[in-house]
Write a protein that holds these residues in place. Sequence first.
Motif, short mmCIF file in Angstrom:
data_model
loop_
_atom_site.label_atom_id
_atom_site.label_comp_id
_atom_site.label_asym_id
_atom_site.label_seq_id
_atom_site.Cartn_x
_atom_site.Cartn_y
_atom_site.Cartn_z
N THR B 150 -17.68 35.96 14.20
CA THR B 150 -18.36 35.53 15.21
C THR B 150 -16.87 34.31 14.84
O THR B 150 -17.46 34.07 16.63
N THR B 151 -16.58 33.59 14.53
CA THR B 151 -16.12 32.60 14.60
C THR B 151 -14.79 32.59 15.49
O THR B 151 -14.32 32.47 15.90
N LEU B 152 -14.51 33.83 15.43
CA LEU B 152 -13.40 34.27 16.49
C LEU B 152 -13.42 34.00 17.61
O LEU B 152 -12.18 34.43 18.68
N ASN B 153 -14.99 34.35 18.33
CA ASN B 153 -14.70 34.42 20.01
C ASN B 153 -15.12 33.09 20.34
O ASN B 153 -15.27 32.73 20.87
N PHE B 154 -14.94 31.71 18.93
CA PHE B 154 -15.03 30.45 19.54
C PHE B 154 -14.34 29.88 19.61
O PHE B 154 -13.78 28.79 19.99
N LEU B 155 -13.63 30.22 18.09
CA LEU B 155 -12.86 29.02 17.32
C LEU B 155 -11.52 28.51 18.52
O LEU B 155 -10.98 27.71 18.49
N PRO B 156 -10.62 29.95 18.30
CA PRO B 156 -9.07 30.13 19.19
C PRO B 156 -8.85 29.00 20.60
O PRO B 156 -10.38 29.26 20.74
N GLY B 211 -14.86 26.02 23.15
CA GLY B 211 -14.71 27.45 22.75
C GLY B 211 -13.11 27.31 23.91
O GLY B 211 -12.56 27.16 23.85
N PRO B 212 -13.13 29.10 24.11
CA PRO B 212 -11.74 29.46 24.66
C PRO B 212 -11.98 28.97 26.02
O PRO B 212 -12.25 29.24 26.68
#
Lengths: 474, 231
Positions: B150-156, B211-212
């Motif tokens: 899930t972190t890929l959806n929010f951190l970058p 988020g992104p």
Amino acid sequence: MEATSHTFAGNARAGLANPVLRRALDMAGAGFPARRAEAIARLPEFDALRDEGKAIKDHTIGHLDFYLELYERQVTAAGGVVHWAPDAAAARAAVLGICRSVGAKTVTKGKSMVAEEIALNEHLEANGITPVETDLGEYIIQLRHEPPSHIIAPAIHLMKEQVEATFRAAHTALDPARPLAEAPLLCGEARAVLRPQFLTADVGITGANFLVAETGSSIIVTNEGNGDLTQTLPKVHIVITSIEKVVPTLEDAATLLRLLARSATGQEFSSYTTMSTGPRRPGDLDGPEQYHVVLVDNGRTALLGGEFQDMLRCLRCAACLNHCPVYTAVGGHAYGWVYPGPMGAVLTPALIGLDEAGDLPNASSFCGRCESVCPVRIPLPKMMRHWRERQFALRKAPAAYRYGLGLWAWVAQRPALYHALVEAKARLLGRLGRRRGRFRTMPLAGEWTRVRDMPAPEGRSFHALWAERGRARR
Amino acid sequence: MTARDDVLAAVRRGLGRGAVSDAVAAELTARVATHRRNLIPARAAALEPAARLRLFVDMAEAVQTTVARVSDAGDVPGEVARYLAAENLPAELAMAPDPALDALPWDARPLLRIRRGKSSPEDAVSLTPCLAAVAETGTLMLMSGERTPTTLNFLPDTHIVVVRSGQVVATYEDGWDLLRARGALPRTVNFITGPSRTGDIEQRIELGAHGPRRLHVILIDDGASEADGER
Ligand code: SF4
């Protein structure tokens, strides 16, 4: 938080005299209703969805015990833990207990009105745990030690100049000469300051918009993504929520989700709708190791079976605030507790008592806009009237109001006298106010005209004109 | 009495009855088990696949998602490279460890540096698959799992999502059905509609709150539509 609802009149006067608040509310009062109207115009089924939304909530509330038990079983089956909290103290203790069990020092928080209701931040701080609000609006008011003034836009009472001053005072490690006058710079600074907090927090606390009994899931709706970082990064995720948030199935949640964002911000859908079911699974690369739900009653069961039960349908969308002439004039802080506007005027006396909040149901012009925009058709004006009746019956209404009403009732029961008096008054006021068309002050109504003008009557009473028309038609 | 018993007793007292009878419980259990659909807006439900795809793209673009259409999965690495260059971003990705993404011809783009796994705070760009895309509101549906952290959806700052045209469904309810068909629910399901935003300062919408800031969809328009002919 300490309630100041009993000084509503004074709070409201202060709000009306505050030029920053006036500008901020003017912006909000125009923006939200226009965006809502546009979103609804794009969805022809919206009114039919409102009927279904109401029916779903009524069905669930009518079988609340069944759905809560099913929900708990499903949370447990997914590896989560449900903590039942009859009141605010039990809810605070449950959250603190979980935080202590993992030795938490800091917790990040997504926006939660239930957390505000139980004064969670104060309790955590008093026990040596630092809560960090991560929703931008909540973060701003946390730095300013203020309560939220709106249930979905907590810093709506501020302009960017106040936010800049607040950030300069709080972020002292940053270059004092940095430019910070525009909203994008302020947002960027909050993002940069909060990012390390997300990464290092021991526990993440969010609220829930819906709980799904079928699957044991909690659903949160946000735009910033702060709720997702809050619940994904720490070892422990706590959902703090209340019992009336449960719905039977994912399909029921979908119907209510179609109503929520459109009613709230006028978006077709919020940026992030996130459904969480238990802690991380074996093999998952991220996500919390523990998933807890603190399920709060705190006065809600007392509304069941009575004239305020309909209030339990509330989705906390804030449409009733955004469309209320009283809220958009005085602002949220005037209401003196967590829930402002029409929904607050009904809910607050139920949760903290009529002694403290008795003024709130009176803070209404009964124009009915709140009910007309409510996505689940809550009869807010009718319920405010119920509170007024109770207040009157308990002799808690102000003495002048009670005697005035008694006198009015005595006259109104004598039609000839009533008509004569009203006609005389209309003619007199019409003559006196002919030049300006309105009065800036009125004897015996100084409080009322202090912030409003009273339009001058046209010179005849409605009854007299009606009777005349009737004669003319015949 | 436990707190749980207290609350349940208060509910029943308020509703003026005891626990629900077996007959009622059976009805309610059946209501949940059949999870009947409520009213479905015609906007998306009534559309043919091609129109549904167009609606998805229109709704996504209306909330500042950018969409690039490619006609073949083999074109995805090229589109990723093009997008990163056009946005002045480094040619570096954190990619979901997903076999379908792995199978794409990344060799043809040797300059793209790809790391597979969950997101770390330094990641500027992520690339993920999705479970479905919902035409109704231009919404992506992603779920957590061994291959999809899930972190890929929010951190970058920038999130790129690969969508096959066959994954575009009409409504959220179609998404629930796909989810149920997979068996046990994942820890999290993210419905993502545009990049992160906030209106908390003077009601002005700013992108990239937490988020992104950018959400880019690469839509593989391969003509297939898995959802065709189901209903
Ligand atoms: S009472 Fe209705 S309009 Fe007001 S917040 Fe609740 S659901 Fe929204």
